[in-house]
Structure formats: C-alpha cells, structure tokens
Design a protein around this motif. Structure first.
Motif, short mmCIF file in Angstrom:
data_model
loop_
_atom_site.label_atom_id
_atom_site.label_comp_id
_atom_site.label_asym_id
_atom_site.label_seq_id
_atom_site.Cartn_x
_atom_site.Cartn_y
_atom_site.Cartn_z
N LYS A 62 0.83 -1.20 0.00
CA LYS A 62 0.00 0.00 0.00
C LYS A 62 0.87 1.25 0.00
CE LYS A 62 -4.04 -2.03 0.62
NZ LYS A 62 -5.24 -1.85 -0.11
N SER A 63 2.04 1.17 0.65
CA SER A 63 2.99 2.27 0.63
C SER A 63 4.40 1.70 0.73
CB SER A 63 2.71 3.28 1.76
OG SER A 63 2.75 2.65 3.01
N VAL A 64 5.36 2.42 0.12
CA VAL A 64 6.74 1.95 0.09
C VAL A 64 7.71 3.13 0.20
CG1 VAL A 64 6.27 -0.10 -1.30
CG2 VAL A 64 6.85 2.02 -2.44
N LEU A 65 8.88 2.83 0.72
CA LEU A 65 9.99 3.78 0.75
C LEU A 65 11.23 3.02 0.30
CD1 LEU A 65 11.29 6.52 1.61
CD2 LEU A 65 11.63 5.47 3.86
N PHE A 66 11.93 3.54 -0.69
CA PHE A 66 13.18 2.97 -1.19
C PHE A 66 14.27 4.03 -1.04
CE2 PHE A 66 9.92 0.65 -3.42
CZ PHE A 66 10.39 -0.65 -3.47
N VAL A 67 15.36 3.69 -0.34
CA VAL A 67 16.46 4.61 -0.12
C VAL A 67 17.75 3.94 -0.61
CG1 VAL A 67 17.76 5.92 1.60
CG2 VAL A 67 15.30 5.55 1.91
N PRO A 68 18.49 4.60 -1.50
CA PRO A 68 19.72 3.98 -2.01
C PRO A 68 20.83 3.97 -0.96
CG PRO A 68 19.52 6.22 -2.83
CD PRO A 68 18.25 5.92 -2.08
N LEU A 69 21.64 2.94 -1.00
CA LEU A 69 22.85 2.86 -0.18
C LEU A 69 24.01 3.20 -1.11
CD1 LEU A 69 22.12 -0.46 1.72
CD2 LEU A 69 21.84 1.88 2.57
N ILE A 70 24.62 4.36 -0.88
CA ILE A 70 25.63 4.87 -1.80
C ILE A 70 26.99 4.84 -1.13
CG2 ILE A 70 26.35 6.89 -3.14
CD1 ILE A 70 23.35 7.69 -3.19
N VAL A 71 27.96 4.30 -1.85
CA VAL A 71 29.36 4.30 -1.42
C VAL A 71 30.15 4.97 -2.52
CG1 VAL A 71 31.35 2.88 -0.80
CG2 VAL A 71 29.05 2.16 -0.11
N GLY A 72 30.80 6.07 -2.18
CA GLY A 72 31.51 6.84 -3.21
C GLY A 72 30.49 7.37 -4.20
N ASP A 73 30.63 6.97 -5.45
CA ASP A 73 29.68 7.42 -6.46
C ASP A 73 28.84 6.25 -7.00
OD1 ASP A 73 31.65 6.09 -7.84
OD2 ASP A 73 31.81 7.57 -9.45
N GLN A 74 28.78 5.14 -6.26
CA GLN A 74 28.06 3.96 -6.71
C GLN A 74 26.92 3.60 -5.78
OE1 GLN A 74 30.90 0.78 -6.97
NE2 GLN A 74 31.61 1.43 -8.99
N SER A 75 25.80 3.17 -6.34
CA SER A 75 24.70 2.59 -5.57
C SER A 75 25.09 1.15 -5.28
CB SER A 75 23.39 2.62 -6.36
OG SER A 75 22.98 3.93 -6.60
N ARG A 76 25.23 0.80 -4.01
CA ARG A 76 25.66 -0.54 -3.63
C ARG A 76 24.51 -1.41 -3.16
NH1 ARG A 76 30.34 -1.87 -5.51
NH2 ARG A 76 30.65 -3.23 -3.74
N GLY A 77 23.32 -0.83 -3.01
CA GLY A 77 22.15 -1.55 -2.54
C GLY A 77 21.08 -0.56 -2.17
N LEU A 78 20.07 -1.01 -1.43
CA LEU A 78 19.01 -0.10 -1.02
C LEU A 78 18.35 -0.59 0.24
CD1 LEU A 78 16.02 -1.43 -1.92
CD2 LEU A 78 16.92 -0.86 -4.15
N ILE A 79 17.67 0.32 0.92
CA ILE A 79 16.82 0.01 2.06
C ILE A 79 15.39 0.18 1.59
CG2 ILE A 79 16.10 0.69 4.38
CD1 ILE A 79 18.99 1.64 4.83
N ASN A 80 14.56 -0.80 1.92
CA ASN A 80 13.18 -0.82 1.44
C ASN A 80 12.25 -1.01 2.63
OD1 ASN A 80 10.82 -1.32 0.06
ND2 ASN A 80 11.49 -3.27 -0.79
N LEU A 81 11.33 -0.08 2.84
CA LEU A 81 10.31 -0.20 3.87
C LEU A 81 8.96 -0.33 3.17
CD1 LEU A 81 11.48 2.64 6.28
CD2 LEU A 81 12.03 0.21 6.40
N ILE A 82 8.16 -1.30 3.63
CA ILE A 82 6.88 -1.58 2.97
C ILE A 82 5.78 -1.67 4.03
CG2 ILE A 82 5.60 -3.30 1.63
CD1 ILE A 82 8.33 -4.31 0.63
N ASP A 83 4.62 -1.12 3.70
CA ASP A 83 3.42 -1.31 4.52
C ASP A 83 2.35 -1.92 3.62
OD1 ASP A 83 1.11 -1.16 6.10
OD2 ASP A 83 1.81 0.65 7.09
N THR A 84 1.89 -3.11 3.96
CA THR A 84 0.89 -3.78 3.15
C THR A 84 -0.53 -3.53 3.65
OG1 THR A 84 1.09 -5.81 4.45
CG2 THR A 84 2.47 -5.62 2.47
N LYS A 85 -0.66 -2.75 4.71
CA LYS A 85 -1.98 -2.49 5.30
C LYS A 85 -2.53 -1.10 5.01
CE LYS A 85 -1.90 -6.39 7.66
NZ LYS A 85 -2.53 -7.55 7.14
N ARG A 86 -1.66 -0.09 5.01
CA ARG A 86 -2.13 1.29 4.90
C ARG A 86 -1.35 2.07 3.86
NH1 ARG A 86 -1.87 3.75 10.80
NH2 ARG A 86 0.28 3.19 10.50
N GLU A 87 -2.03 3.06 3.30
CA GLU A 87 -1.35 4.03 2.42
C GLU A 87 -0.73 5.08 3.30
OE1 GLU A 87 -4.37 5.36 -0.36
OE2 GLU A 87 -3.51 4.03 -1.85
#
Length: 87
Positions: A62-87
């Motif tokens: 229903k709602s999501v947050l994606f935040v990149p994990l950056i090292v130097g000038d490269q995206s090395r991964g991401l953090i993802n928060l999800i709510d399946t119940k509410r917007e």
C-alpha cells in the motif's frame, strides 16, 4: 501482534528481484538515479510508471519507501520499507 506491520530489508545489489540491475521497477530506478522514492498513495499507478510488479505469493504494498545505499559514487544496494496495510 497489534498495530501496523512493517517489513524492512537492506538489500545488496545481488539480492534484488530480476530486472533491478537493468533499471526496471522501483529498485532499478533507485539504483540508477540514486534518488529516494516514497509512495504512499496510488500504488497501482506508481507501479505502472516505474514498471514494478508484485512478486507472486506476496501481498501487494500500500505504501513503500526505497532509499539507495551509496558508497563513493556507486549505488551498492538499497533500504526498502513496505506497509501492506495502509497508504
């Protein structure tokens, strides 16, 4: 358990769903642009915009947050928060 459920994950690039490496979906956009995405309404439209999809057998978000994990000038991964119940 009472209250909203929240699933949190910090994902290295190799653990992302298929297509993320090619810039497809929310993950691909975040890795490519190194920009944060917050979606808390109109998830169906946002999914279409970014070319994202729900993995079979999982609950749609229903709602999501994606935040990149950056090292130097490269995206090395991401953090993802999800709510399946509410917007």
């Amino acid at each position: 358990m009472h209250g909203p459920a929240l699933i949190a994950a910090a994902l290295p690039v190799g653990a992302l769903r298929p297509g993320a490496h090619e810039g497809i979906g929310f993950e691909g956009y975040v890795l490519r642009t190194r920009e944060t995405i917050l979606i808390n309404e109109n998830m169906v439209e946002a999914s279409k915009k970014y070319g994202s999809y729900t993995i079979p057998g999982t609950s749609p978000s229903k709602s999501v947050l994606f935040v990149p994990l950056i090292v130097g000038d490269q995206s090395r991964g991401l953090i993802n928060l999800i709510d399946t119940k509410r917007e």
